[in-house]
Design a protein around this motif. Structure first.
Motif: not given
Ligand SMILES: [Fe+2]
Ligand code: FES
Ligand code: FES
Lengths: 102, 422
Positions: B213, B207, B358, B218, B362
């Motif tokens: 991503h 990640n 943000i 997000h 994740d």
């Molecule tokens: Fe992230």
């Protein structure tokens, strides 16, 4: 205000063997080095151990729990893990009685 | 036998673009990682020197899943030892943090100093005629397991292995340069947040090496339609093993009046009615030579250095089993912060961490992978974005950092196998 307390007879205190007693509810460890007698608060400043259960060597008492050393005459720490002093009390002999001031 | 557990040929493709999902849920692989990675030739991040500034300060943490304590010693140095009593194995230190010049195990009161050396044991000489330890007992032979410790710019690392190259070399010049960007002056530790995720630690590694991503997962940015003008991407790995990396979003034309770009953007909502009440959450006080909104830098295997706007964090990644990890966010500021800047850092702490605007998605994403793959160990991921353009560094649409990670992982897990099997 401090007072003198009779805590033992002089003949009871032998070289190399700490003597456990108390005065006014305060635990005391008495030591004899040569001619002189000394009194320390009977609890190690590092943990829950009686200095009167310790070993006397070169003017120090070795704590039975972690072998830290305390100077018998002053109560000062002499080796790790002990970092704080223990209280040393004034001692006098009156007619063969050991008296401690606290 | 070891080679049966981890067969690099089967689990990770040579170029790192395909990984069998088994690596995320196998207990055997997890156990092997503890030996070959966390106790192997790597430096594991323990914490910040600023967390233990005074003599006797300590912090309880982990290397992999082994409990470890880091301390500030009497001579002002750093030490770390395995938190396992030399007597019969109890955890000696039971507090997260504190200050002590000796550490006593509660079980039988063995006492150790800040470096992990045995100071004394109860009734060593017995008591009143009762026997104590045998005469051959030597305290110096019963110290706690002491680790090699080094620090780089105030970041403290430990290693189990005598083989590990010096820390500076392990980090490498390129990555060292980026660390110096953030750690360019003395820092102050502000506090930490902790979170658990029900997924494998390597999914988090993927990640933080995955710029692909960022704009897709997000929702904070899209919800408030926050687009960025004049941003330049930068993605790069270290020059040695490819396990460390950096992702940066750099602000161009830095001489333009600070913040002007930002104001002109006029934060407005994508959908009517969504608007940031207080846009200072996205302010950016320029305080670095290279002005970036994001600096995400994993130093394998336990550290991620992060600067997002003005919030600064050393993230610590701790595996807790094949399907669990813990993340500790160590927030810090600079010793010379103005009160306003310090306030802004703390406000912007809301961007990251367990509920960060943000970052909250994740670990949700890593858990989705865990749940999606648990029954399909032999199936493989597809990590090919921009593979035919691997040299590009100025893009966020790439998975090259992840491929580089898996190649490095494969070498690390495989290399030792050869040694162990020989
Ligand atoms: Fe992230
Ligand atoms: S209790 Fe006395 S040395 Fe530890
Ligand atoms: S296990 Fe620690 S003193 Fe016995």
């Amino acid at each position: 205000m401090t007072m003198w307390y009779a805590v033992a007879h002089e003949s009871e205190i032998e070289d190399d063997t700490p003597f456990a007693t108390e005065a006014k509810g305060t635990p005391l460890a008495l030591f004899r080095i040569g001619g002189a007698i000394y009194a320390l608060y009977d609890l190690c400043s590092h943990g829950a151990a009686r200095l009167s259960d310790g070993f006397v060597e070169d003017g120090c008492v070795e704590c039975p729990l972690h072998q830290g050393l305390i100077a018998i005459a002053t109560g000062e720490p002499r080796s790790a893990p002990i970092t704080e002093p223990v209280t040393a009390y004034p001692v006098r002999i009156v007619d063969g009685q050991v008296e401690v001031e606290l | 036998m070891i080679d049966e557990v981890f067969n690099p040929q089967e689990l990770v493709s040579t170029d790192g673009s395909q990984v069998a999902y088994e690596v995320f849920s196998s207990q055997e692989i997890y156990d092997l990682e503890q030996e070959r990675i966390f106790r192997g030739p790597v430096w594991n991040f323990l914490g910040l020197e600023a967390e233990i500034p005074n003599i006797g300060d300590f912090k309880s943490t982990f290397v992999g899943d082994t409990p470890v304590v880091m301390t500030r010693t009497e001579d002002g140095g750093l030490a770390a030892w395995v938190n396992r009593c030399a007597h019969r194995g109890a955890m000696v230190c039971r507090e997260l943090r504190g200050n002590a010049t000796s550490h006593n195990c509660v079980y039988h009161q063995w006492s150790f100093d800040t470096k992990g050396n045995l100071l004394g044991v109860p009734f060593r000489r017995g008591q009143k005629g009762q026997a104590g330890m045998p005469p051959e007992f030597k305290p110096s032979e019963h110290n706690l397991h002491q680790l090699r410790v080094e620090s780089f710019r105030g970041l403290v690392f430990a290693t189990f292995s005598a083989e590990t190259v010096p820390l500076e070399e392990y980090i490498g010049t390129t990555m060292g340069g980026y660390i110096k960007r953030v750690f360019h002056k003395p820092v102050e530790y502000l506090g930490c947040t902790r979170q658990f995720a029900n997924s494998n630690w390597k999914l988090y590694m993927e990640n933080v090496k995955d710029p692909y991503h960022a704009s897709l997962l997000h929702l904070f940015h899209t919800t408030f339609n926050i687009f960025r003008v004049g941003m330049k991407a930068h993605c790069e790995t270290d020059e040695n093993h490819g396990l460390h990396s950096i992702i940066m979003a750099i602000k161009e034309n830095q001489d333009a009046e600070a913040g002007a770009d930002y104001k002109e953007q006029k934060i407005r909502s994508y959908q009517e009615g969504f608007e940031l009440e207080d846009d200072s959450i996205l302010a950016l006080i320029e305080e670095f030579e290279v002005v970036a909104t994001n600096h995400i830098q994993p130093i394998f295997p336990q550290l991620v250095v992060q600067q997002i706007h003005n919030t600064l964090v050393a993230r610590q990644l701790l595996p807790k089993g094949p399907d669990k990890f813990e993340l500790v966010f160590h927030f810090f500021g600079y010793a010379d912060d103005t009160p306003e800047l310090r306030k802004l850092r703390i406000k912007q702490a809301n961007l990251v961490g367990a509920a960060g605007y943000i970052s909250m998605e994740d670990t949700e994403a890593t858990e989705l992978v865990q749940r999606g793959t648990v029954r399909d160990g032999a199936a493989r991921s597809y990590i090919n974005m921009a593979k035919h353009q691997d040299g590009q560094t100025d893009t966020l649409i790439t998975e090259k950092l992840i491929r580089s990670f898996w190649t490095g992982y494969r070498n690390l897990m495989g290399e030792v196998a050869t040694g162990a099997g020989a």
